[in-house]
Design a protein around this motif. Structure first.
Motif, short mmCIF file in Angstrom:
data_model
loop_
_atom_site.label_atom_id
_atom_site.label_comp_id
_atom_site.label_asym_id
_atom_site.label_seq_id
_atom_site.Cartn_x
_atom_site.Cartn_y
_atom_site.Cartn_z
N MET A 6 5.08 -10.95 27.35
CA MET A 6 5.80 -10.55 26.16
C MET A 6 5.48 -11.49 24.99
N LEU A 7 5.35 -12.80 25.28
CA LEU A 7 5.04 -13.77 24.24
C LEU A 7 3.68 -13.48 23.63
N LYS A 8 2.69 -13.17 24.48
CA LYS A 8 1.35 -12.86 23.96
C LYS A 8 1.39 -11.61 23.09
N THR A 9 2.18 -10.62 23.50
CA THR A 9 2.30 -9.40 22.71
C THR A 9 2.90 -9.70 21.34
N MET A 10 3.94 -10.55 21.32
CA MET A 10 4.58 -10.90 20.07
C MET A 10 3.63 -11.66 19.16
N LYS A 11 2.82 -12.58 19.74
CA LYS A 11 1.85 -13.33 18.95
C LYS A 11 0.79 -12.39 18.36
N TYR A 12 0.38 -11.40 19.15
CA TYR A 12 -0.62 -10.45 18.68
C TYR A 12 -0.10 -9.68 17.48
N LEU A 13 1.11 -9.17 17.60
CA LEU A 13 1.70 -8.39 16.51
C LEU A 13 1.92 -9.26 15.28
N ALA A 14 2.38 -10.48 15.50
CA ALA A 14 2.62 -11.38 14.38
C ALA A 14 1.33 -11.69 13.65
N GLY A 15 0.25 -11.92 14.41
CA GLY A 15 -1.04 -12.21 13.80
C GLY A 15 -1.57 -11.03 13.01
N SER A 16 -1.38 -9.84 13.54
CA SER A 16 -1.86 -8.64 12.86
C SER A 16 -1.10 -8.43 11.56
N LEU A 17 0.22 -8.61 11.58
CA LEU A 17 1.02 -8.42 10.39
C LEU A 17 0.74 -9.51 9.36
N LEU A 18 0.42 -10.74 9.83
CA LEU A 18 0.06 -11.81 8.92
C LEU A 18 -1.22 -11.47 8.18
N LEU A 19 -2.18 -10.89 8.88
CA LEU A 19 -3.43 -10.49 8.26
C LEU A 19 -3.17 -9.44 7.19
N ILE A 20 -2.27 -8.51 7.48
CA ILE A 20 -1.96 -7.45 6.54
C ILE A 20 -1.47 -8.03 5.22
N THR A 21 -0.61 -9.02 5.27
CA THR A 21 -0.03 -9.58 4.05
C THR A 21 -1.00 -10.53 3.35
N ALA A 22 -2.00 -11.05 4.08
CA ALA A 22 -2.90 -12.03 3.50
C ALA A 22 -4.10 -11.40 2.82
N LEU A 23 -4.43 -10.14 3.13
CA LEU A 23 -5.62 -9.51 2.59
C LEU A 23 -5.45 -9.16 1.11
N PRO A 24 -6.53 -9.16 0.33
CA PRO A 24 -6.44 -8.79 -1.07
C PRO A 24 -6.09 -7.32 -1.24
N ALA A 25 -5.63 -6.96 -2.44
CA ALA A 25 -5.18 -5.59 -2.68
C ALA A 25 -6.33 -4.61 -2.69
N VAL A 26 -7.51 -5.05 -3.13
CA VAL A 26 -8.66 -4.15 -3.21
C VAL A 26 -9.29 -4.04 -1.84
N ALA A 27 -9.42 -2.81 -1.32
CA ALA A 27 -9.99 -2.62 0.02
C ALA A 27 -10.74 -1.31 0.07
N GLU A 28 -11.50 -1.12 1.14
CA GLU A 28 -12.28 0.09 1.30
C GLU A 28 -11.46 1.20 1.96
N VAL A 29 -10.26 1.43 1.47
CA VAL A 29 -9.46 2.55 1.95
C VAL A 29 -9.87 3.75 1.10
N THR A 30 -10.70 4.63 1.66
CA THR A 30 -11.30 5.70 0.86
C THR A 30 -10.40 6.90 0.69
N ASN A 31 -9.41 7.04 1.54
CA ASN A 31 -8.50 8.18 1.44
C ASN A 31 -7.15 7.79 2.03
N SER A 32 -6.08 8.27 1.41
CA SER A 32 -4.76 7.96 1.91
C SER A 32 -3.81 9.10 1.62
N ALA A 33 -2.97 9.42 2.60
CA ALA A 33 -1.97 10.48 2.44
C ALA A 33 -0.68 9.98 3.05
N ALA A 34 0.35 10.80 2.99
CA ALA A 34 1.66 10.38 3.49
C ALA A 34 1.64 10.11 4.98
N ASN A 35 0.71 10.74 5.70
CA ASN A 35 0.70 10.61 7.15
C ASN A 35 -0.58 10.00 7.70
#
Length: 206
Positions: free
Chosen positions: A2-31
């Motif tokens: 469970m601890l490893k799972t929590m660390k994985y999720l925490a690391g992934s969410l940290l990356l999300i907040t640390a990345l710059p706003a400009v990204a190669e997201v070519t398409n986005s919709a509500a879903n």
């Protein structure tokens, strides 16, 4: 576990907040959303393919459940698994598997040309979404153009705008790490020793 799972999720969410706003997201919709990356690698498609189907060589262990890239493996055929073993080592140094994680499942494989896998990566695994990663190789003279495209769709509680930027960074990073396997260090291109360097300099003066 469970601890490893929590660390994985925490690391992934940290990356999300640390990345710059400009990204190669070519398409986005509500879903859902699509991210695309490409790179030109100085190697033929066969060599790139062999590296690409060995995720333990380039996939960042920070995006694993165990923190160890050696636990990754991929079976490059339809129905094959891009999976990760959950291993432990006993006091007498015997390694055993306590379980495994499926990151993605192969749905299309054509040697040297394209690999397509289905799966929700990282924190998306706990959401009701489907992800499709297409990894395509296009020969270009003595080089190979590599395309990574990841499409995600479905229901998720995670904030779409933030998660799409985070996923974009993860996919782009893996392609960069794959390309880095074929970069020749500058030291390797230099003369092997000083005498060889002096000889080259003398020839230039003559």
């Amino acid at each position: 576990m469970m601890l490893k799972t929590m660390k994985y999720l925490a690391g992934s969410l940290l990356l999300i907040t640390a990345l710059p706003a400009v990204a190669e997201v070519t398409n986005s919709a509500a879903n859902g959303f699509t991210v695309k990356h490409q790179a030109t690698i100085a190697a033929d498609a066969d060599a790139v393919w062999k590296a690409m189907i060995a995720p333990n060589r380039y996939w960042n262990p920070d995006h694993s459940w165990t923190g160890n890239a050696d636990n990754f493996y991929l079976v490059p055929q339809a129905g094959g698994c891009f999976c990760e073993l959950i291993r432990t080592t006993s006091e007498d140094n015997i390694r055993s598997s306590d379980g495994s994680v499926q990151h993605m499942r192969v749905i299309y494989a054509h040697n040297g040309k394209m690999l397509r896998m289905s799966g929700a990566l990282g924190p998306l695994q706990g959401e009701a979404v489907v992800g499709t990663l297409t990894m395509a190789l296009v020969p270009a003279d003595d080089k190979t153009l590599v395309h990574f495209e990841y499409k995600v769709g479905g229901y998720m509680e995670l904030p779409l705008e933030q998660i799409s930027v985070g996923v974009d960074g993860v996919i782009g990073e893996q392609l960069s790490r794959l390309a880095a396997l074929f970069v020749v260090p500058e030291d390797d291109a230099a003369p092997e020793d000083e005498s060889e360097a002096d000889s080259t300099a003398d020839e230039a003066e003559d």
